[in-house]
Design an enzyme around this catalytic site. Structure first.
Site, PDB file in Angstrom:
ATOM      1  N   TYR A 236     -16.291 -10.922 -24.312  1.00  0.00           N
ATOM      2  CA  TYR A 236     -15.565 -12.036 -23.705  1.00  0.00           C
ATOM      3  C   TYR A 236     -14.138 -12.092 -24.257  1.00  0.00           C
ATOM      4  CZ  TYR A 236     -20.270 -13.741 -22.522  1.00  0.00           C
ATOM      5  OH  TYR A 236     -21.551 -13.870 -22.053  1.00  0.00           O
ATOM      6  N   HIS A 244     -15.769 -15.856 -18.402  1.00  0.00           N
ATOM      7  CA  HIS A 244     -16.786 -14.863 -18.096  1.00  0.00           C
ATOM      8  C   HIS A 244     -16.478 -13.598 -18.900  1.00  0.00           C
ATOM      9  CE1 HIS A 244     -18.854 -16.992 -14.903  1.00  0.00           C
ATOM     10  NE2 HIS A 244     -17.686 -17.327 -14.377  1.00  0.00           N
ATOM     11  N   LYS A 276     -17.892  -6.511 -13.820  1.00  0.00           N
ATOM     12  CA  LYS A 276     -17.520  -6.139 -15.183  1.00  0.00           C
ATOM     13  C   LYS A 276     -17.232  -4.641 -15.217  1.00  0.00           C
ATOM     14  CE  LYS A 276     -20.915  -9.421 -17.051  1.00  0.00           C
ATOM     15  NZ  LYS A 276     -20.399 -10.437 -16.230  1.00  0.00           N
TER      16      LYS A 276
END
EC number: 4.6.1.16
Length: 301
Positions: A236, A244, A276
């Site tokens: 993070y 997020h 991601k």
């Protein structure tokens, strides 16, 4: 600032003091995982309380950096005498009673202030309506000479009900006189290992996971558990309550460790599907360094 106390029981690390939990999160970027149930809401699992359970990597980092000490929980507790238990219970009861008294006085003063205000127009209208109704009933009783039982007024004040107040109780056991961690705390991992209290990191895999965790933490990231996304860690850019994760990180034990092509494809697709990038973090145990490779799924055609 005094080091945070991490109590170790059965090779698991806990933080019980809410102030310590706030310190390690706000100042040291260590989040952990709350696992305790809330009072009177033991069946829900959306919001949890103390204790805070720490990952082994988080424990090793806090101790290595001098932010915390490891406390042998089993040896820190002793059986209290009856006098000590009674004295502690009396102090708790006195604290609760003082809070109740203060809360009742505050509620009473608020009620008095509200009663002292002038009645609103609606209250005046209702009072006049009650008086007119009472007068009409009295006149009807005189004319018919028939006794009728008196009806309760519509706006009569109901019987007083028990008030509910919030009472604050200590969220830590460190104030108990029979909790004595002095002399059972270890400021280094080597000392804790020599005492048989804490063995992590022990294997090559442990050293690789801790090395990657520490390297990314030193770069300013918050680190979380990544098993839900097929990785070792979630990375993070700030506190997980506000951000997020940007990366899902997988630890590779050595620079020359083999990896199947399907693993690379799976990591890339899963990372992209969850918005991601996936990091392959290779640990060099001899140089004590980490090399990173970021992969992301891309469509062709």
């Amino acid at each position: 600032m005094a080091p945070v106390r991490i109590t170790v029981s059965n090779r698991r690390a806990f933080v019980w003091d809410v102030d310590d939990i706030a310190v390690i999160r706000s100042q040291h970027r260590i989040c952990g995982l709350l696992t305790g149930t809330l009072p009177r809401l033991a069946q829900q699992n959306a919001f949890l309380g103390v204790p805070l359970v720490l990952m082994p990597q988080e424990v090793a980092l806090l101790v290595d950096k001098g932010f915390a000490v490891l406390v042998d929980d089993a040896l820190s507790h002793r059986f209290p005498s009856q006098a000590e238990a009674n004295r502690w219970a009396d102090l708790q009861t006195a604290d609760i009673e003082s809070q109740l008294t203060a809360a009742e006085e505050l509620a009473r003063s608020r009620h008095t202030n509200a009663a002292d205000k002038s009645m609103s127009e609606e209250a005046v209208r209702k009072r006049k309506a009650r008086e007119a109704k009472r007068a009409a009933k009295t006149q009807q009783a005189d004319d018919s000479a028939v006794f009728a039982p008196q009806q309760p007024e519509e706006d009569a004040v109901p019987a007083a009900q028990a008030s509910v107040f919030t009472i604050s109780l200590p969220a830590s056991s460190t104030g108990m006189p029979w909790y004595e961690p002095e002399g059972k705390a270890y400021a280094t991992l080597d000392a804790a290992r020599a005492a048989g209290l804490w063995m992590y990191p022990e294997t090559l895999q442990d050293r690789a996971q801790y090395g990657v965790f520490r390297d990314m933490w030193e770069q300013g990231f918050f680190m979380g558990i990544g098993i839900r996304f097929g990785a070792d860690y979630l990375v993070y850019p700030g506190d997980p309550l506000r951000y997020h994760s940007h990366f899902a990180a997988t630890v590779i034990e050595a620079p020359d460790a083999p990896m199947r092509p399907m693993e690379i494809v799976a990591h890339g697709r899963l990372g992209t599907a969850t918005k991601k990038a996936h990091l392959l973090c290779s640990w060099d145990d001899e140089k004590r360094t980490v090399s990173y490779l970021s992969i992301e799924w891309a469509g062709f055609g």
